[in-house]
Design a protein around this motif. Structure first.
Motif, short mmCIF file in Angstrom:
data_model
loop_
_atom_site.label_atom_id
_atom_site.label_comp_id
_atom_site.label_asym_id
_atom_site.label_seq_id
_atom_site.Cartn_x
_atom_site.Cartn_y
_atom_site.Cartn_z
N ILE A 26 -11.64 33.75 -38.69
CA ILE A 26 -12.48 33.08 -39.51
C ILE A 26 -13.85 33.49 -39.57
N HIS A 27 -14.55 34.01 -40.70
CA HIS A 27 -15.84 34.35 -40.50
C HIS A 27 -16.72 33.76 -41.62
N ASN A 28 -17.86 33.78 -41.43
CA ASN A 28 -18.98 33.01 -42.16
C ASN A 28 -19.38 34.14 -43.37
N ALA A 29 -19.43 33.66 -44.69
CA ALA A 29 -20.08 34.35 -45.54
C ALA A 29 -21.27 34.97 -45.42
N LEU A 30 -22.09 34.06 -44.79
CA LEU A 30 -23.58 34.69 -44.55
C LEU A 30 -23.60 35.57 -43.21
N ASN A 31 -22.78 35.43 -42.43
CA ASN A 31 -23.11 36.34 -41.13
C ASN A 31 -21.56 36.66 -40.89
N LYS A 32 -21.27 37.82 -41.24
CA LYS A 32 -20.02 38.54 -41.20
C LYS A 32 -19.70 38.77 -39.60
N SER A 33 -20.77 38.86 -38.72
CA SER A 33 -20.32 39.00 -37.23
C SER A 33 -20.11 37.84 -36.67
N MET A 34 -20.10 36.62 -37.30
CA MET A 34 -19.72 35.25 -36.73
C MET A 34 -18.00 35.34 -37.01
N VAL A 35 -17.23 35.72 -36.00
CA VAL A 35 -15.89 35.37 -35.96
C VAL A 35 -15.30 34.61 -35.25
N SER A 36 -14.44 33.68 -35.60
CA SER A 36 -13.82 32.77 -34.75
C SER A 36 -12.36 32.77 -35.15
N SER A 37 -11.66 31.53 -34.78
CA SER A 37 -10.19 31.27 -34.95
C SER A 37 -10.02 29.91 -35.22
N TYR A 38 -8.81 29.57 -35.63
CA TYR A 38 -8.58 27.96 -35.93
C TYR A 38 -9.08 27.27 -34.67
N ASP A 39 -8.77 27.75 -33.57
CA ASP A 39 -9.00 26.94 -32.34
C ASP A 39 -10.64 26.97 -32.06
N GLY A 40 -11.39 28.13 -32.35
CA GLY A 40 -12.71 28.00 -32.45
C GLY A 40 -13.31 27.18 -33.33
N LEU A 41 -12.72 27.03 -34.47
CA LEU A 41 -13.37 26.23 -35.65
C LEU A 41 -13.47 24.82 -35.13
N SER A 42 -12.48 24.27 -34.34
CA SER A 42 -12.66 22.90 -33.86
C SER A 42 -13.82 22.73 -33.05
N GLU A 43 -14.40 23.91 -32.54
CA GLU A 43 -15.92 23.64 -31.77
C GLU A 43 -17.06 23.58 -32.71
N LEU A 44 -16.93 23.97 -33.90
CA LEU A 44 -17.84 23.98 -34.84
C LEU A 44 -17.69 22.57 -35.75
N CYS A 45 -16.60 21.96 -35.95
CA CYS A 45 -16.58 20.69 -36.75
C CYS A 45 -17.79 19.86 -36.66
N ASP A 46 -18.07 19.50 -35.41
CA ASP A 46 -19.07 18.40 -35.48
C ASP A 46 -20.50 19.00 -35.78
N LEU A 47 -20.58 20.18 -35.63
CA LEU A 47 -21.82 20.90 -36.18
C LEU A 47 -22.02 21.10 -37.59
N MET A 48 -20.96 21.38 -38.35
CA MET A 48 -20.83 21.71 -39.59
C MET A 48 -20.61 20.69 -40.68
N PHE A 49 -19.83 19.61 -39.91
CA PHE A 49 -19.52 18.51 -40.97
C PHE A 49 -20.18 17.18 -40.46
N PRO A 50 -20.82 16.32 -41.10
CA PRO A 50 -21.32 15.13 -40.87
C PRO A 50 -20.53 14.21 -40.34
N PRO A 51 -20.86 13.22 -39.31
CA PRO A 51 -20.04 12.03 -38.85
C PRO A 51 -19.77 11.28 -40.25
N LEU A 52 -18.79 10.69 -40.33
CA LEU A 52 -18.42 9.74 -41.49
C LEU A 52 -18.60 8.08 -41.02
N ASP A 53 -18.83 7.99 -39.72
CA ASP A 53 -19.13 6.82 -39.27
C ASP A 53 -20.27 6.31 -39.61
#
Length: 93
Positions: free
Chosen positions: A45-72
């Motif tokens: 998985i890479h970001n459209a803005l920053n091609k050097s940011m490469v992650s995986s599905y497992d790594g994506l879980s670490e970014l979830c709280d940063l990228m997506f706001p809380p629903l609570d």
């Protein structure tokens, strides 16, 4: 779908695609580059803005709280301008 919402409303928060051309569609509905993610055939998985940011599905879980706001409603969403994801992202220029 975008036209079903009022002009001042931003119904799309992020985009996940499997082709570089998907970024065109996501940008057309005003999804910020920092929240457009492309998944290649190897599952990277890479970001459209920053091609050097490469992650995986497992790594994506670490970014979830940063990228997506809380629903609570009790939790206040941080100002996105100053969250860790946006603060540390690399500017392409």
């Amino acid at each position: 779908l975008r036209s079903l919402f009022p002009p001042h409303c931003a119904p799309f928060y992020a985009g996940f695609g499997n082709r570089e051309t998907d970024t065109v569609s996501y940008k057309a509905v005003h999804i910020p580059d920092a929240r457009i993610l492309i998944i290649n055939p190897d599952g990277e998985i890479h970001n459209a803005l920053n091609k050097s940011m490469v992650s995986s599905y497992d790594g994506l879980s670490e970014l979830c709280d940063l990228m997506f706001p809380p629903l609570d409603a009790e939790k206040e969403a941080p100002d996105e301008q100053f969250n860790s994801f946006n603060f540390w992202k690399l500017d392409p220029f």
